[in-house]
Structure formats: C-alpha cells, structure tokens
Design a protein around this motif. Structure first.
Motif, PDB file in Angstrom:
ATOM      1  N   LEU A 352       2.565   7.148   5.632  1.00  0.00           N
ATOM      2  CA  LEU A 352       3.278   6.438   4.566  1.00  0.00           C
ATOM      3  C   LEU A 352       2.480   6.488   3.269  1.00  0.00           C
ATOM      4  O   LEU A 352       1.285   6.201   3.251  1.00  0.00           O
ATOM      5  N   ARG A 353       3.167   6.845   2.173  1.00  0.00           N
ATOM      6  CA  ARG A 353       2.497   6.961   0.875  1.00  0.00           C
ATOM      7  C   ARG A 353       2.850   5.818  -0.075  1.00  0.00           C
ATOM      8  O   ARG A 353       2.024   5.441  -0.904  1.00  0.00           O
ATOM      9  N   TRP A 354       4.085   5.308   0.014  1.00  0.00           N
ATOM     10  CA  TRP A 354       4.506   4.252  -0.914  1.00  0.00           C
ATOM     11  C   TRP A 354       5.209   3.156  -0.126  1.00  0.00           C
ATOM     12  O   TRP A 354       6.204   3.404   0.549  1.00  0.00           O
ATOM     13  N   PHE A 355       4.677   1.922  -0.201  1.00  0.00           N
ATOM     14  CA  PHE A 355       5.245   0.769   0.510  1.00  0.00           C
ATOM     15  C   PHE A 355       5.582  -0.308  -0.504  1.00  0.00           C
ATOM     16  O   PHE A 355       4.703  -0.835  -1.182  1.00  0.00           O
ATOM     17  N   GLU A 356       6.862  -0.645  -0.617  1.00  0.00           N
ATOM     18  CA  GLU A 356       7.321  -1.629  -1.606  1.00  0.00           C
ATOM     19  C   GLU A 356       8.324  -2.566  -0.941  1.00  0.00           C
ATOM     20  O   GLU A 356       9.431  -2.167  -0.609  1.00  0.00           O
ATOM     21  N   TRP A 357       7.890  -3.811  -0.738  1.00  0.00           N
ATOM     22  CA  TRP A 357       8.760  -4.797  -0.085  1.00  0.00           C
ATOM     23  C   TRP A 357       8.479  -6.173  -0.694  1.00  0.00           C
ATOM     24  O   TRP A 357       7.780  -6.992  -0.108  1.00  0.00           O
ATOM     25  N   PRO A 358       9.012  -6.455  -1.880  1.00  0.00           N
ATOM     26  CA  PRO A 358       8.826  -7.783  -2.487  1.00  0.00           C
ATOM     27  C   PRO A 358       9.387  -8.872  -1.574  1.00  0.00           C
ATOM     28  O   PRO A 358      10.476  -8.747  -1.026  1.00  0.00           O
ATOM     29  N   GLY A 359       8.613  -9.944  -1.407  1.00  0.00           N
ATOM     30  CA  GLY A 359       9.059 -11.040  -0.571  1.00  0.00           C
ATOM     31  C   GLY A 359       8.851 -10.807   0.907  1.00  0.00           C
ATOM     32  O   GLY A 359       9.374 -11.565   1.735  1.00  0.00           O
ATOM     33  N   CYS A 360       8.094  -9.791   1.270  1.00  0.00           N
ATOM     34  CA  CYS A 360       7.854  -9.495   2.681  1.00  0.00           C
ATOM     35  C   CYS A 360       7.138 -10.662   3.362  1.00  0.00           C
ATOM     36  O   CYS A 360       6.212 -11.251   2.804  1.00  0.00           O
ATOM     37  N   VAL A 361       7.580 -10.999   4.578  1.00  0.00           N
ATOM     38  CA  VAL A 361       6.954 -12.103   5.311  1.00  0.00           C
ATOM     39  C   VAL A 361       6.050 -11.592   6.427  1.00  0.00           C
ATOM     40  O   VAL A 361       5.438 -12.379   7.137  1.00  0.00           O
ATOM     41  N   ARG A 362       5.987 -10.276   6.594  1.00  0.00           N
ATOM     42  CA  ARG A 362       5.158  -9.690   7.652  1.00  0.00           C
ATOM     43  C   ARG A 362       3.688  -9.635   7.231  1.00  0.00           C
ATOM     44  O   ARG A 362       3.374  -9.393   6.071  1.00  0.00           O
ATOM     45  N   ARG A 363       2.803  -9.804   8.179  1.00  0.00           N
ATOM     46  CA  ARG A 363       1.375  -9.589   7.942  1.00  0.00           C
ATOM     47  C   ARG A 363       1.069  -8.114   8.175  1.00  0.00           C
ATOM     48  O   ARG A 363       1.441  -7.557   9.211  1.00  0.00           O
ATOM     49  N   ILE A 364       0.410  -7.498   7.221  1.00  0.00           N
ATOM     50  CA  ILE A 364       0.185  -6.058   7.309  1.00  0.00           C
ATOM     51  C   ILE A 364      -1.260  -5.726   7.674  1.00  0.00           C
ATOM     52  O   ILE A 364      -1.765  -4.667   7.349  1.00  0.00           O
ATOM     53  N   THR A 365      -1.903  -6.623   8.370  1.00  0.00           N
ATOM     54  CA  THR A 365      -3.284  -6.351   8.798  1.00  0.00           C
ATOM     55  C   THR A 365      -3.331  -5.452  10.021  1.00  0.00           C
ATOM     56  O   THR A 365      -4.365  -4.884  10.337  1.00  0.00           O
ATOM     57  N   GLY A 366      -2.218  -5.331  10.719  1.00  0.00           N
ATOM     58  CA  GLY A 366      -2.212  -4.521  11.929  1.00  0.00           C
ATOM     59  C   GLY A 366      -1.824  -3.093  11.676  1.00  0.00           C
ATOM     60  O   GLY A 366      -0.780  -2.627  12.106  1.00  0.00           O
ATOM     61  N   TYR A 367      -2.663  -2.362  10.936  1.00  0.00           N
ATOM     62  CA  TYR A 367      -2.364  -0.975  10.621  1.00  0.00           C
ATOM     63  C   TYR A 367      -2.511  -0.082  11.847  1.00  0.00           C
ATOM     64  O   TYR A 367      -3.197  -0.416  12.797  1.00  0.00           O
ATOM     65  N   SER A 368      -1.883   1.085  11.750  1.00  0.00           N
ATOM     66  CA  SER A 368      -2.181   2.119  12.734  1.00  0.00           C
ATOM     67  C   SER A 368      -3.669   2.428  12.647  1.00  0.00           C
ATOM     68  O   SER A 368      -4.268   2.362  11.579  1.00  0.00           O
ATOM     69  N   SER A 369      -4.278   2.757  13.766  1.00  0.00           N
ATOM     70  CA  SER A 369      -5.720   2.956  13.788  1.00  0.00           C
ATOM     71  C   SER A 369      -6.124   4.091  12.861  1.00  0.00           C
ATOM     72  O   SER A 369      -5.462   5.113  12.780  1.00  0.00           O
ATOM     73  N   GLY A 370      -7.241   3.883  12.148  1.00  0.00           N
ATOM     74  CA  GLY A 370      -7.749   4.928  11.270  1.00  0.00           C
ATOM     75  C   GLY A 370      -7.281   4.776   9.843  1.00  0.00           C
ATOM     76  O   GLY A 370      -6.449   3.939   9.506  1.00  0.00           O
ATOM     77  N   SER A 371      -7.819   5.612   8.967  1.00  0.00           N
ATOM     78  CA  SER A 371      -7.512   5.553   7.543  1.00  0.00           C
ATOM     79  C   SER A 371      -6.068   5.957   7.263  1.00  0.00           C
ATOM     80  O   SER A 371      -5.536   6.875   7.879  1.00  0.00           O
ATOM     81  N   MET A 372      -5.442   5.255   6.298  1.00  0.00           N
ATOM     82  CA  MET A 372      -4.071   5.557   5.924  1.00  0.00           C
ATOM     83  C   MET A 372      -4.023   6.332   4.613  1.00  0.00           C
ATOM     84  O   MET A 372      -4.998   6.376   3.865  1.00  0.00           O
ATOM     85  N   LYS A 373      -2.863   6.917   4.341  1.00  0.00           N
ATOM     86  CA  LYS A 373      -2.688   7.707   3.128  1.00  0.00           C
ATOM     87  C   LYS A 373      -1.918   6.957   2.049  1.00  0.00           C
ATOM     88  O   LYS A 373      -1.474   7.556   1.075  1.00  0.00           O
ATOM     89  N   LEU A 374      -1.770   5.631   2.200  1.00  0.00           N
ATOM     90  CA  LEU A 374      -0.981   4.835   1.284  1.00  0.00           C
ATOM     91  C   LEU A 374      -1.531   4.926  -0.140  1.00  0.00           C
ATOM     92  O   LEU A 374      -2.714   4.704  -0.367  1.00  0.00           O
ATOM     93  N   VAL A 375      -0.644   5.251  -1.098  1.00  0.00           N
ATOM     94  CA  VAL A 375      -1.026   5.380  -2.501  1.00  0.00           C
ATOM     95  C   VAL A 375      -0.564   4.172  -3.312  1.00  0.00           C
ATOM     96  O   VAL A 375      -1.260   3.722  -4.210  1.00  0.00           O
ATOM     97  N   GLY A 376       0.628   3.656  -3.007  1.00  0.00           N
ATOM     98  CA  GLY A 376       1.162   2.519  -3.742  1.00  0.00           C
ATOM     99  C   GLY A 376       1.627   1.427  -2.806  1.00  0.00           C
ATOM    100  O   GLY A 376       2.258   1.700  -1.781  1.00  0.00           O
ATOM    101  N   ILE A 377       1.302   0.166  -3.152  1.00  0.00           N
ATOM    102  CA  ILE A 377       1.753  -0.971  -2.344  1.00  0.00           C
ATOM    103  C   ILE A 377       2.241  -2.076  -3.274  1.00  0.00           C
ATOM    104  O   ILE A 377       1.550  -2.443  -4.229  1.00  0.00           O
ATOM    105  N   ASP A 378       3.452  -2.560  -3.043  1.00  0.00           N
ATOM    106  CA  ASP A 378       4.042  -3.646  -3.819  1.00  0.00           C
ATOM    107  C   ASP A 378       4.510  -4.712  -2.833  1.00  0.00           C
ATOM    108  O   ASP A 378       5.503  -4.526  -2.131  1.00  0.00           O
ATOM    109  N   MET A 379       3.767  -5.816  -2.774  1.00  0.00           N
ATOM    110  CA  MET A 379       4.141  -6.949  -1.922  1.00  0.00           C
ATOM    111  C   MET A 379       4.192  -8.214  -2.772  1.00  0.00           C
ATOM    112  O   MET A 379       3.684  -9.273  -2.400  1.00  0.00           O
ATOM    113  N   SER A 380       4.807  -8.078  -3.955  1.00  0.00           N
ATOM    114  CA  SER A 380       4.956  -9.236  -4.830  1.00  0.00           C
ATOM    115  C   SER A 380       5.811 -10.292  -4.143  1.00  0.00           C
ATOM    116  O   SER A 380       6.614  -9.995  -3.253  1.00  0.00           O
ATOM    117  N   LYS A 381       5.579 -11.539  -4.529  1.00  0.00           N
ATOM    118  CA  LYS A 381       6.318 -12.694  -4.001  1.00  0.00           C
ATOM    119  C   LYS A 381       6.053 -12.914  -2.505  1.00  0.00           C
ATOM    120  O   LYS A 381       6.852 -13.543  -1.814  1.00  0.00           O
TER     121      LYS A 381
END
Length: 534
Positions: A352-381
């Motif tokens: 995953l490269r771009w994750f945008e979910w304003p108002g998300c109620v999920r905790r995102i600490t449980g990543y897939s193991s290892g380094s991710m390729k995420l470039v953009g993250i929007d978890m406003s609100k």
C-alpha cells in the motif's frame, strides 16, 4: 454567419436530409419542434450545426444556443440565455432585459418557426410535447464511416485503417468523438506504432494507468493533490499529464482535472470489462456496492489495486478484520465518510502506497510484518488510539495528515521518517508538544500547525533547510520561535498570526528577497508575515 461543423464531417449529409424532412420546412402553418437524442460524443451537436447552416437563411431570425446543460444551472443563467435568444432572433444591437425566467415560453414563436433540441434523455423530449415522428435518434457511424473518419483524423490511408480497425477499435463503437481522439493520438505515427498502441501494448502503461485512475476516481479533483497520490504509486505524472492533454483525453482547468463524459465512460468500461461479475477481479473499485462486497470478506488472491470511495454522508460499512491483509496488490485506499463499527487492529498490506481514511476508528499499529512502502497517510479526525505512537515500519512516508485529531497530545517521534515532506496537524486542539525530531527532518517542506491552541513546546532549533511553508496561525500558547542556524532560502510562507511570539530569529532576514506583510506585536501593519522569493 455559418457555424463551424467539424474538421471532417463524415456521414453528416444524409442525416441532415433526414432532419430537414422531419422539420417540414415547406410548411408555415405551425411551430415545429424536433428533438435529437443519443449518448455523449455521438455527434448530436455536430449534426444540428450542419442542419442550422443549411436552413437558417430561410428564416427571418435565428439563434444557436450551445452548452445549454452546463449554462442553465439556475434561473439567472436561464434569463441570460433567453436574452441571447431574443437578441439573436430579433437581430438587435444589444440585449433586451428579461427580469424573470417565467416571462419566456413557446408562444413567442410565430407560425413557420422551427425549434431543434439535442439531449441525452429521450424522455425529456416526449414530456415536453415533441411527437415521436419528430424525435430523431442519432446513431453511431457504421464501420465504413468509422474507418473514413479515423483515417482522416490520423492522416493515414484508408486501407491501413481498415486492416487495424476490425481487430482493435471495436470499443470505439462508431462514436465520432472516440474516433477523433484515437485519430489525433495516432496522427503521424508509423503502422507499427498504430498496431502496438491500438492493441494496448505496455509501452504506454504509465499513461494508461494515469488515465484509468482519473477516469475512475479523480475527475474533478485538484491536480496537485492527484499528482502526489499517483506519484506515490510510482507513476510519472509530469510527462503523463502532458501526453494525456495532448491526446485530448484529459484537460486541466484552474488546477482541476477534467475529461469529457464519453472519455470517462470509456475508461470506466475498460475497468469493468476486466471482470463484469466479480469486483474482486477488477483493478479499481469506486462504487459503494462493489467496495462493500470486497471489504466484507477476506478472500485470497484479490486483484484490486485501488479503492476510492467518497460518499456524500456518513455510511456504515462492515469491513472484515483481515480483509486488507489479503489484498496484496492494493496500492491506493481512500475512504471518505465510511464508518466501520469494528475497532480492532488495522493490518495494511505491505504494498500500500497511499492510505486516506478521515475519521477512521481502527488502530493501525498492527501492520503486516516488516517495513511498509506507505508514502502518504491521512487519518484526520481520528481518535488518539488510532494515531501510531511510532513510525519504525513507515520509513517511506512523505505526507502525513493528522489534522482535527482532538485527542492528540504530543507529536510522535518522526525520526524514522527521513523522507517526510509534509506534516499537517491543523486544529489538534489538545496538542501541547511538538517532538524534537521535527527539527531534524531534512526533506520537510511544509509544516502546518494552525489552530493548535494549546501548543507550547516547540523545538528550540529548526535545522531543516528545505522548509517552504510554516503555518502557526492561532497557536496561542506559542511564545518562542525556534532558532534557525542557517539561511532559509526555500521559505516562501510564514504565518504566525494569533501566537504570542514577540521576536523572530535574525536568520529570517538573511533571505535574498523578503516581502513582509506584518504582524501587530512585531510592529508591522497586517496580520501575517509572508516571505516570498520574487
């Protein structure tokens, strides 16, 4: 004066003859209304222009009103169109003033008048009293006409087109606009390029991917934002946008990406044809029902590469806890106004490269193991439990937006994100401390902390050299501006209105060219400080 019809008016003449017969031009006993209907790009406007040119000299007055659908969005716009109609038909030097749209109706027209209307909606014609024998369906060009039009726009011989169109241009389905775009795209190219392009070879994969993303998701969105999203997915947008504009597949209007309705439908159809019955086998999803079906289960081997769902209001969706970990091809995920009742861990796929979910109620600490390729993250609100406390697995991040996270107290340690370019934390009302790691982000260009009214702890020294914009408006508790040990050559905008800052470092005055638009406590005349390279 006659109107410009088309560069290559293929198949027009016989249709004009039909419409002239339908209009009963020999009779002056009544007002005749004729309606043309058909899908976008089929040639309705082109056809009525040709009809207008061949008949308008028979009448005392005439008027051609173009782009009615786009223009007539309010009563004021309708009044303007009525004024144009009166001026043109009565041959006036200036417009008559029409005070209200209710003063215009069909009884204006004298016997012998002809009114020609084009629309995509056949029902619109019949419900306004246009009889069936005066309704004309504009049909697509036949194969011979399609070959002729394509060959003329492409400046190629008719025989080359015949050999290619049978095998590769079926999806144009005789639509003049589609044929014109294809012809212009291939004009001047060799036969080998024709074949490879029309058979969708991989040489244009970058432009194809950008085109499909815009058609399915980003039409009407800001260009600069879309560029960031697409470039995070390893697409080259500078050259890609330029090529698509030259090919008339997209246009850019005031930084907004636009395209013709027909072109968009063609793009969406290409994606839908990947698998008509199973959305999990398509590359892109944008409809609620399709997204809901895919996210509610955790089937293996999902083909989806991008999901963009922007709903008009908050809507609950049941998302399976493990659904994203199974989507190994997913590169882009944007969910607006989507409410998920499940509050467990959100395990995102590595790709995953771009994750945008304003108002998300999920905790995102449980990543897939290892380094991710995420470039953009929007978890406003989002709530504070959602925002990660550390970023050790997100080393590729360039863009972070945690604005309106009201429970966020401290900016997390960002020392593990050396590529970070933009950090937006606007209106985090309870944020009191900015972590020292911000000062050492060498690639940071934009830092936005507007509305963080309780922010009081800020790094003592700001060492980043590429900073372009620093927004601190209404950070009421902020009293001290950080020291800057070097020349800020990149800084173009500094906003400190509504802060308690009394003094700025001398290094700010070392800019090669500075334009100041004041701040009261610093003795200037206005409300911000604006620094610009001229």
């Amino acid at each position: 004066m006659p109107l410009h019809v088309a560069k290559h008016p293929v198949g027009i003449e016989s249709r004009v003859v039909m419409l002239k017969s339908m209009s009963n031009l020999e009779s002056n006993d009544d007002v005749v209304m004729v309606g043309l209907w058909g899908q976008g790009g089929i040639g309705k406007t082109t056809l009525v222009k040709a009809l207008y040119n061949s008949t308008f000299r028979q009448f005392e007055g005439s008027c051609f009103l173009a782009n009615v659908r786009e223009t007539s969005k309010g009563c004021k716009d309708l009044v303007t169109m009525q004024e144009i109609l009166l001026k043109d038909t009565l041959l006036l030097q200036q417009r008559l003033e029409v005070s209200t749209v209710d003063k215009g109706e069909g009884k204006w027209f004298g016997n012998g008048s002809r009114i020609i209307i084009t629309t995509r909606d056949k029902h619109l014609l019949t419900c306004h009293g246009i009889y069936q024998d005066h309704v004309y369906e504009v049909e697509a060009l036949d194969d011979s006409q399609a070959c002729e039009m394509l060959s003329k726009h492409a400046s190629q011989t008719h025989q080359i087109i015949i050999d290619l169109v049978n095998g590769a241009l079926n999806y144009a389905k005789g639509l003049p606009l589609a044929l014109e775009v294809l012809g212009s795209l291939l004009c001047g190219e060799t036969e080998d390029v024709w074949k490879s392009t029309l058979m969708k070879s991989s040489r244009n994969e970058n432009e194809k991917e950008i085109f499909l993303h815009i058609a399915c998701f980003f039409r009407g969105w800001k260009m600069e934002y879309t560029k960031k999203v697409l470039e995070s997915c390893d697409l080259e947008t500078t050259a890609g946008f330029e090529i698509l504009v030259k090919r008339s597949l997209i246009r850019i209007e005031s930084d907004i990406l636009e395209m013709h309705d027909l072109i968009q439908l063609m793009g969406k159809d290409i994606v839908n044809q990947e698998c008509c019955d199973d959305p999990e086998r398509r590359s892109r999803l944008w409809l609620y029902d399709d997204v809901d079906e895919v996210l509610s289960n955790d089937k293996e081997d999902c083909a989806v590469k991008a999901i963009v769902l922007k709903l008009p209001e908050w809507t609950e969706m049941c998302i399976h806890p493990d659904t994203f970990t199974k989507m190994r091809r997913l590169r882009l995920l944007i969910l607006h106004n989507v409410q998920d009742s499940f509050q467990g861990l959100l395990c995102l796929p590595k790709a995953l490269r771009w994750f945008e979910w304003p108002g998300c109620v999920r905790r995102i600490t449980g990543y897939s193991s290892g380094s991710m390729k995420l470039v953009g993250i929007d978890m406003s609100k989002a709530s504070t439990t959602v925002v990660p406390k550390q970023f050790k697995d997100l080393q590729q991040l360039k863009y972070i937006n945690f604005s309106y996270c009201k429970s966020l107290i401290c900016i997390p340690d960002l020392s593990c994100t050396p590529h970070l370019e933009e950090l937006v934390l606007s209106y985090c009302e309870n944020l009191v401390e900015a972590h020292e790691s911000i000062a050492y982000l060498e690639k940071l260009q934009v830092l936005t902390l507007d509305g963080c009214s309780r922010l009081g702890v800020f790094p003592n020294v700001l060492k980043t050299k590429r900073l372009r914009c620093l927004h601190l408006t209404n950070c009421k508790n902020l009293e001290r501006f950080p020291d800057i040990p070097h020349k800020l050559e990149s800084l173009t905008l500094l906003s400190i209105e509504g802060t308690a800052i009394k003094e700025l470092p001398s290094s700010i005055e070392n800019l090669s060219c500075v334009f100041r638009v004041a701040y009261p406590s610093l003795g200037f005349q206005s409300t911000i400080i604006l620094l610009m390279h001229l």
